[in-house]
Scaffold this motif. Structure first.
Motif, PDB file in Angstrom:
ATOM      1  N   GLU A 106       0.864  -1.173   0.000  1.00 42.19           N
ATOM      2  CA  GLU A 106       0.000   0.000   0.000  1.00 42.19           C
ATOM      3  C   GLU A 106       0.897   1.218   0.000  1.00 42.19           C
ATOM      4  N   VAL A 107       0.635   2.131  -0.935  1.00 41.47           N
ATOM      5  CA  VAL A 107       1.506   3.270  -1.144  1.00 41.47           C
ATOM      6  C   VAL A 107       1.084   4.467  -0.315  1.00 41.47           C
ATOM      7  N   GLU A 108      -0.163   4.756  -0.272  1.00 42.12           N
ATOM      8  CA  GLU A 108      -0.619   5.994   0.347  1.00 42.12           C
ATOM      9  C   GLU A 108      -1.786   5.669   1.248  1.00 42.12           C
ATOM     10  N   GLY A 143     -22.594   7.058  -3.358  1.00 36.08           N
ATOM     11  CA  GLY A 143     -22.607   6.452  -2.035  1.00 36.08           C
ATOM     12  C   GLY A 143     -21.893   5.119  -1.946  1.00 36.08           C
ATOM     13  N   LYS A 144     -21.074   4.792  -2.952  1.00 35.91           N
ATOM     14  CA  LYS A 144     -20.322   3.528  -2.959  1.00 35.91           C
ATOM     15  C   LYS A 144     -18.868   3.817  -3.289  1.00 35.91           C
ATOM     16  N   ARG A 145     -18.004   2.922  -2.848  1.00 41.07           N
ATOM     17  CA  ARG A 145     -16.581   3.081  -3.171  1.00 41.07           C
ATOM     18  C   ARG A 145     -16.379   2.912  -4.670  1.00 41.07           C
ATOM     19  N   VAL A 146     -15.251   3.420  -5.142  1.00 35.89           N
ATOM     20  CA  VAL A 146     -14.843   3.215  -6.529  1.00 35.89           C
ATOM     21  C   VAL A 146     -13.464   2.578  -6.513  1.00 35.89           C
ATOM     22  N   ARG A 147     -13.230   1.665  -7.438  1.00 36.03           N
ATOM     23  CA  ARG A 147     -11.916   1.043  -7.602  1.00 36.03           C
ATOM     24  C   ARG A 147     -11.531   1.209  -9.058  1.00 36.03           C
ATOM     25  N   PHE A 148     -10.290   1.628  -9.266  1.00 34.37           N
ATOM     26  CA  PHE A 148      -9.839   1.805 -10.639  1.00 34.37           C
ATOM     27  C   PHE A 148      -8.354   1.480 -10.761  1.00 34.37           C
ATOM     28  N   LEU A 149      -7.959   1.166 -11.967  1.00 39.43           N
ATOM     29  CA  LEU A 149      -6.570   0.929 -12.313  1.00 39.43           C
ATOM     30  C   LEU A 149      -5.999   2.261 -12.756  1.00 39.43           C
ATOM     31  N   ALA A 150      -4.927   2.701 -12.112  1.00 40.26           N
ATOM     32  CA  ALA A 150      -4.244   3.949 -12.497  1.00 40.26           C
ATOM     33  C   ALA A 150      -2.839   3.576 -12.942  1.00 40.26           C
ATOM     34  N   VAL A 151      -2.462   4.064 -14.101  1.00 41.14           N
ATOM     35  CA  VAL A 151      -1.120   3.820 -14.629  1.00 41.14           C
ATOM     36  C   VAL A 151      -0.462   5.180 -14.866  1.00 41.14           C
ATOM     37  N   ILE A 152       0.639   5.419 -14.157  1.00 42.50           N
ATOM     38  CA  ILE A 152       1.396   6.658 -14.325  1.00 42.50           C
ATOM     39  C   ILE A 152       2.576   6.354 -15.243  1.00 42.50           C
ATOM     40  N   ILE A 153       2.694   7.164 -16.287  1.00 39.36           N
ATOM     41  CA  ILE A 153       3.713   6.931 -17.304  1.00 39.36           C
ATOM     42  C   ILE A 153       4.641   8.124 -17.366  1.00 39.36           C
ATOM     43  N   LEU A 189      -3.576  -0.142  -8.192  1.00 42.60           N
ATOM     44  CA  LEU A 189      -4.989  -0.330  -7.936  1.00 42.60           C
ATOM     45  C   LEU A 189      -5.338   0.755  -6.936  1.00 42.60           C
ATOM     46  N   VAL A 190      -6.357   1.543  -7.241  1.00 38.40           N
ATOM     47  CA  VAL A 190      -6.751   2.651  -6.370  1.00 38.40           C
ATOM     48  C   VAL A 190      -8.189   2.421  -5.924  1.00 38.40           C
ATOM     49  N   TRP A 241      -2.475   0.501  -4.136  1.00 40.80           N
ATOM     50  CA  TRP A 241      -1.609  -0.673  -4.070  1.00 40.80           C
ATOM     51  C   TRP A 241      -0.737  -0.670  -5.321  1.00 40.80           C
ATOM     52  N   SER A 242       0.558  -0.779  -5.132  1.00 43.00           N
ATOM     53  CA  SER A 242       1.490  -0.847  -6.254  1.00 43.00           C
ATOM     54  C   SER A 242       1.384  -2.239  -6.874  1.00 43.00           C
TER      55      SER A 242
END
Length: 184
Positions: A87-89, A174-184, A112-113, A97-98
């Protein structure tokens, strides 16, 4: 404060010292005020993932070394099991999560955010960092602000943008969101 935050802060402080840089000069390179940077370095405030990415580049180390204290070891492939990446932050309402932390010489930083539903009630926090970013929504809905433009994304939607533009996200509905984030 959280033990992980303290460990990352100690590594950042040590790397700054090794590189012979002042807190003021690093803060200036990151475009943050000195008090904010000093809070990061003391471990009294969490360092945003974009700033960790910038610090790793500034100190010529892999982001994994800042996060875990260990250099990545794999060079052919790496597998990260469900929610087992470091876990990064850890600042509410975000969790990162890295996903490729153990792969050497990465060209991108995939995460994964997860943003908790409570973020819908809070004002949108904006940040920026060098490079580009790709976000793909896996679950839930979120509001994304990029350079003053706002767009709502749902499951299966994605956005690619210049990460130097001020940007931020928050969960909707009113619900969590999960997404894939890719920093380039």
């Amino acid at each position: 404060m959280n033990e992980k935050i303290q460990e990352i802060a100690q590594r950042v402080r040590a790397l700054r010292d090794i590189n012979g840089l002042s807190a003021e000069s690093v803060a200036k390179k990151l475009a943050v005020d000195v008090k904010t940077y000093q809070a990061w370095e003391s471990g009294t405030a969490d360092i945003p993932v974009g700033s960790l990415y910038e610090l790793a580049s500034l100190f010529s180390v892999d982001l994994t070394e800042l996060i875990t204290g260990q250099a990545p070891r794999l060079h052919t492939y790496c597998v990260t099991r469900h929610e087992k990446g470091p876990e990064v932050e850890r600042r509410s309402p975000y969790k990162y999560w890295s996903l490729a932390y153990n792969f050497q010489h990465r060209k991108a930083e995939p995460f994964l955010v997860q943003i908790e539903a409570e973020s819908e009630q809070k004002p949108l926090e904006l940040n920026s960092h060098p490079g580009q970013e790709f976000d793909y929504v896996l679950e839930g809905r979120m509001l994304v602000s990029i350079g003053g433009h706002e767009v709502e994304l749902g499951q299966g939607d994605s956005v690619y943008f210049d990460a130097s533009e001020p940007h931020g996200m928050k969960a909707l509905g009113g619900k969590r969101v999960r997404f894939l984030a890719v920093i380039i």
